[in-house]
Motif scaffolding. Structure first.
Motif, short mmCIF file in Angstrom:
data_model
loop_
_atom_site.label_atom_id
_atom_site.label_comp_id
_atom_site.label_asym_id
_atom_site.label_seq_id
_atom_site.Cartn_x
_atom_site.Cartn_y
_atom_site.Cartn_z
N ARG A 20 -2.79 11.24 3.56
CA ARG A 20 -4.08 10.55 3.75
C ARG A 20 -3.97 9.07 3.37
N GLU A 21 -3.30 8.81 2.26
CA GLU A 21 -3.14 7.43 1.83
C GLU A 21 -2.28 6.64 2.80
N GLY A 22 -1.27 7.29 3.37
CA GLY A 22 -0.44 6.63 4.39
C GLY A 22 -1.26 6.25 5.61
N ARG A 23 -2.14 7.15 6.02
CA ARG A 23 -3.03 6.84 7.15
C ARG A 23 -3.96 5.68 6.79
N CYS A 66 0.84 -1.20 0.00
CA CYS A 66 0.00 0.00 0.00
C CYS A 66 0.88 1.25 0.00
N ASN A 67 1.89 1.28 0.87
CA ASN A 67 2.79 2.44 0.93
C ASN A 67 3.58 2.59 -0.36
N GLN A 68 4.00 1.49 -0.95
CA GLN A 68 4.75 1.57 -2.20
C GLN A 68 3.90 2.19 -3.30
N MET A 69 2.63 1.82 -3.35
CA MET A 69 1.73 2.40 -4.36
C MET A 69 1.52 3.89 -4.09
N ALA A 70 1.40 4.26 -2.82
CA ALA A 70 1.21 5.68 -2.48
C ALA A 70 2.44 6.49 -2.86
#
Length: 161
Positions: free
Chosen positions: A140-143, A59-63
């Motif tokens: 926001r995406e990280g959260r 998820c973080n890699q995509m963000a």
């Protein structure tokens, strides 16, 4: 309690379709989901071998990919705009210098410079706005990634009970 229930419900709605068609390996397909606030968050492919840590990492890699791609595109647009503004100023000043009337020449040079300054300021404002929006979206995406990880951990704990 109600807040946790809603968060779990949202995460379940996003992850259940993926879990239903899970395979032994990740396909690498990336999709996005929409939260209740209307913002888009990355949704990672989840498989039967996915762990909360793998989900969080993907998820973080995509963000990060989305953030850097957006900033790179904004920077390229900025550079193109600056090149265009410089070329326009150069041509306007060259034309102004060719004028024989001193007052007209002075006014034309001043107009060329003011037009250039306006273009530069607008390009800088646009770049700053895009960078700010991009970083806010990334946060926001990280959260959302952390929330997804925490929800997955919570599900694992509940399943072990």
């Amino acid at each position: 309690m109600y807040k946790n229930f809603i968060a779990s419900l949202i995460m379940s709605a996003l992850l259940v379709p993926t879990l239903a068609s899970a395979q032994a390996t990740t396909t690498g397909t990336t999709t996005t989901g929409t939260t209740t606030t209307g913002t888009t968050t990355p949704v990672v492919p989840v498989t039967s071998t996915s762990t909360p840590s793998k989900i969080f990492t993907a998820c973080n890699q995509m963000a990060i990919e989305k953030r850097d791609t957006t900033i790179s595109a904004a920077r390229a647009t900025y550079n193109t705009t600056m090149s265009t503004a410089l070329a326009a100023r150069k041509e306007a000043e060259k034309s102004a210098v060719a004028l024989t009337d001193r007052t007209a020449r002075k006014t034309a040079i001043k107009t060329a410079i003011e037009t250039y300054k306006t273009s530069v300021k607008q390009a800088q404002n646009t770049l700053s706005k895009v960078r700010k929006e991009t970083w806010n979206t990334f946060e926001r995406e990280g959260r959302a990634c952390r929330d997804a990880k925490n929800a997955a951990i919570k599900r694992e704990v509940e399943q072990k009970k």
